[in-house]
Design an enzyme around this catalytic site. Structure first.
Site, PDB file in Angstrom:
ATOM      1  N   ASN A 118       0.865  -1.174   0.000  1.00 32.22           N
ATOM      2  CA  ASN A 118       0.000   0.000   0.000  1.00 32.22           C
ATOM      3  C   ASN A 118       0.907   1.231   0.000  1.00 32.22           C
ATOM      4  O   ASN A 118       1.485   1.573   1.020  1.00 32.22           O
ATOM      5  CB  ASN A 118      -0.891  -0.025   1.256  1.00 32.22           C
ATOM      6  CG  ASN A 118      -1.684   1.254   1.426  1.00 32.22           C
ATOM      7  OD1 ASN A 118      -1.782   2.071   0.503  1.00 32.22           O
ATOM      8  ND2 ASN A 118      -2.260   1.438   2.604  1.00 32.22           N
ATOM      9  N   TRP A 119       1.027   1.857  -1.151  1.00 30.49           N
ATOM     10  CA  TRP A 119       1.978   2.973  -1.287  1.00 30.49           C
ATOM     11  C   TRP A 119       1.466   4.264  -0.657  1.00 30.49           C
ATOM     12  O   TRP A 119       2.212   5.224  -0.550  1.00 30.49           O
ATOM     13  CB  TRP A 119       2.296   3.223  -2.763  1.00 30.49           C
ATOM     14  CG  TRP A 119       3.055   2.126  -3.438  1.00 30.49           C
ATOM     15  CD1 TRP A 119       3.376   0.901  -2.918  1.00 30.49           C
ATOM     16  CD2 TRP A 119       3.614   2.163  -4.762  1.00 30.49           C
ATOM     17  NE1 TRP A 119       4.085   0.169  -3.850  1.00 30.49           N
ATOM     18  CE2 TRP A 119       4.242   0.928  -4.985  1.00 30.49           C
ATOM     19  CE3 TRP A 119       3.614   3.119  -5.781  1.00 30.49           C
ATOM     20  CZ2 TRP A 119       4.890   0.619  -6.191  1.00 30.49           C
ATOM     21  CZ3 TRP A 119       4.248   2.815  -6.984  1.00 30.49           C
ATOM     22  CH2 TRP A 119       4.885   1.572  -7.170  1.00 30.49           C
ATOM     23  N   LYS A 120       0.194   4.301  -0.325  1.00 30.88           N
ATOM     24  CA  LYS A 120      -0.410   5.524   0.235  1.00 30.88           C
ATOM     25  C   LYS A 120      -0.134   6.717  -0.701  1.00 30.88           C
ATOM     26  O   LYS A 120      -0.138   6.548  -1.914  1.00 30.88           O
ATOM     27  CB  LYS A 120       0.089   5.760   1.657  1.00 30.88           C
ATOM     28  CG  LYS A 120      -0.045   4.498   2.520  1.00 30.88           C
ATOM     29  CD  LYS A 120       0.112   4.743   3.978  1.00 30.88           C
ATOM     30  CE  LYS A 120       0.087   3.422   4.706  1.00 30.88           C
ATOM     31  NZ  LYS A 120       0.083   3.551   6.151  1.00 30.88           N
ATOM     32  N   GLU A 177      -6.801   4.477   7.874  1.00 33.39           N
ATOM     33  CA  GLU A 177      -6.602   5.917   7.600  1.00 33.39           C
ATOM     34  C   GLU A 177      -7.846   6.504   6.937  1.00 33.39           C
ATOM     35  O   GLU A 177      -8.206   7.660   7.174  1.00 33.39           O
ATOM     36  CB  GLU A 177      -5.335   6.115   6.748  1.00 33.39           C
ATOM     37  CG  GLU A 177      -4.083   5.887   7.587  1.00 33.39           C
ATOM     38  CD  GLU A 177      -2.853   5.480   6.805  1.00 33.39           C
ATOM     39  OE1 GLU A 177      -2.836   5.574   5.563  1.00 33.39           O
ATOM     40  OE2 GLU A 177      -1.885   5.030   7.464  1.00 33.39           O
ATOM     41  N   HIS A 207      -9.483   0.971   4.858  1.00 33.16           N
ATOM     42  CA  HIS A 207      -8.198   1.149   5.556  1.00 33.16           C
ATOM     43  C   HIS A 207      -8.414   2.082   6.751  1.00 33.16           C
ATOM     44  O   HIS A 207      -9.223   3.018   6.679  1.00 33.16           O
ATOM     45  CB  HIS A 207      -7.163   1.744   4.590  1.00 33.16           C
ATOM     46  CG  HIS A 207      -5.781   1.744   5.165  1.00 33.16           C
ATOM     47  ND1 HIS A 207      -5.352   2.695   6.057  1.00 33.16           N
ATOM     48  CD2 HIS A 207      -4.737   0.894   4.998  1.00 33.16           C
ATOM     49  CE1 HIS A 207      -4.101   2.436   6.411  1.00 33.16           C
ATOM     50  NE2 HIS A 207      -3.707   1.345   5.787  1.00 33.16           N
ATOM     51  N   SER A 264       3.472  -2.455  10.289  1.00 30.19           N
ATOM     52  CA  SER A 264       4.929  -2.438  10.458  1.00 30.19           C
ATOM     53  C   SER A 264       5.586  -3.780  10.119  1.00 30.19           C
ATOM     54  O   SER A 264       6.522  -4.218  10.797  1.00 30.19           O
ATOM     55  CB  SER A 264       5.297  -1.996  11.883  1.00 30.19           C
ATOM     56  OG  SER A 264       4.822  -0.685  12.124  1.00 30.19           O
ATOM     57  N   GLY A 276       2.820  -1.188   4.312  1.00 31.32           N
ATOM     58  CA  GLY A 276       2.865   0.232   3.995  1.00 31.32           C
ATOM     59  C   GLY A 276       4.289   0.676   3.730  1.00 31.32           C
ATOM     60  O   GLY A 276       4.841   0.487   2.639  1.00 31.32           O
ATOM     61  N   GLY A 277       4.920   1.242   4.741  1.00 31.46           N
ATOM     62  CA  GLY A 277       6.240   1.864   4.594  1.00 31.46           C
ATOM     63  C   GLY A 277       7.268   1.000   3.882  1.00 31.46           C
ATOM     64  O   GLY A 277       7.989   1.476   2.992  1.00 31.46           O
ATOM     65  N   GLU A 336      -5.373  -5.289  10.408  1.00 24.02           N
ATOM     66  CA  GLU A 336      -4.333  -4.300  10.657  1.00 24.02           C
ATOM     67  C   GLU A 336      -4.621  -3.573  11.965  1.00 24.02           C
ATOM     68  O   GLU A 336      -5.413  -2.614  11.982  1.00 24.02           O
ATOM     69  CB  GLU A 336      -4.305  -3.274   9.523  1.00 24.02           C
ATOM     70  CG  GLU A 336      -4.047  -3.873   8.166  1.00 24.02           C
ATOM     71  CD  GLU A 336      -3.517  -2.806   7.213  1.00 24.02           C
ATOM     72  OE1 GLU A 336      -2.370  -2.942   6.792  1.00 24.02           O
ATOM     73  OE2 GLU A 336      -4.246  -1.841   6.928  1.00 24.02           O
ATOM     74  N   GLY A 353       2.406   1.978  10.774  1.00 25.63           N
ATOM     75  CA  GLY A 353       3.339   3.096  10.648  1.00 25.63           C
ATOM     76  C   GLY A 353       4.019   3.487  11.946  1.00 25.63           C
ATOM     77  O   GLY A 353       4.625   4.546  12.044  1.00 25.63           O
TER      78      GLY A 353
END
Ligand code: PEP
Length: 256
Positions: A10-12, A98, A96, A214, A235-236, A168, A174
């Site tokens: 997930n590149w956001k 966010e 998600h 993470s 993510g990251g 998640e 994150g």
């Protein structure tokens, strides 16, 4: 039943067009010899066409990070399922944390989006997960089952086998904090039990349940070794080809 693990990035809100092409080129090379893991990426909307084009003919799948539930209309700034299939994407991340926390998406809206995605042959990756406060209050499984039952309202058993659930925990996204493999497995097992009640045992056994929060090359193997963890939403660590490929390789090794 053996489920093919699914590692999705997930590149956001990251990566320009040129950065997308570079990252995907590196990623294709880095995972070219791994065939026991399904790999997927969700770039931002602006980079979806470039991603589809770059990945054409290969096995890495492309998806979106969100979608409106309507097919078209006066919804300034929104993207419809028709637009996503038109551009050639194959899945969509829905619900998600966010989106829920920052843009007010509630369980019912997420459920409508899941049904729309299925109607358009887009694989929904339905996200769920508790906050730190909810975990401390002992309500993790209640929160996750509420999110899933609403997110899956109206979904038929014959549609459900293709969908993906992503557990998640919000406190792990994150933050560098990760659920222990045992904590994650416990929730994944409860999710599978809920899916079995809702769709029957055999459908529940075919649905992939990803862990997210993470995940890194160094902690992926022990998470993926758990019986009900079927991959990761990353993510990251998905923004760098070497670290994302490291997670894919750790997953392949955990399953071999
Ligand atoms: C995510 O946002 O889906 C996620 C899991 O992020 P990170 O890997 O950075 O915690």
């Amino acid at each position: 039943m053996s489920r093919i693990p699914l590692i999705a990035g997930n590149w956001k809100m990251h990566k320009t067009l040129s950065a997308t092409r570079t990252l995907l080129g590196e990623l294709q090379t880095a995972v070219a010899d791994v065939d026991s893991v399904e790999v997927a990426v969700a770039p931002p909307f602006t980079a979806l066409a470039a991603a589809v084009e770059t990945l054409r003919g290969g096995s890495i799948r492309t998806g979106a990070q969100n979608m409106n539930e309507a097919e078209e209309g006066a919804f300034t700034g929104e993207i419809s399922p028709v637009m996503l299939t038109d551009v050639g994407v194959n899945f969509v991340i829905l619900g998600h944390s966010e989106r829920r926390a920052l843009y007010g998406e509630d369980d019912e809206l997420v459920g409508r989006k899941v049904n729309t995605a299925l109607a358009h042959d887009l694989v929904p990756y339905l996200c769920c997960g508790e906050t730190q406060g909810e975990r401390e209050a002992g309500t993790t499984e209640a929160v996750v089952s509420r999110q899933l039952l609403a997110g899956l309202a109206g979904v038929q058993a014959d549609q459900a086998a293709s969908l993906v659930v992503a557990y998640e925990p919000v406190w792990a996204i994150g933050t560098g904090l990760t659920a222990t493999p045992e904590q994650a497995q416990q929730v994944h097992a409860s999710i599978r039990a809920l899916l079995a009640e809702r769709f029957g045992e055999s459908v529940a056994q075919s649905i992939r349940i990803q862990y997210g929060g993470s995940v890194k090359p160094g902690n992926a193997a022990e998470l993926m070794a758990q019986p009900d963890i079927d991959g990761a939403l990353v993510g990251g660590a998905s923004l760098d080809a070497a670290s994302f490929a490291g997670i894919v390789r750790a997953t392949a090794a955990a399953g071999s």
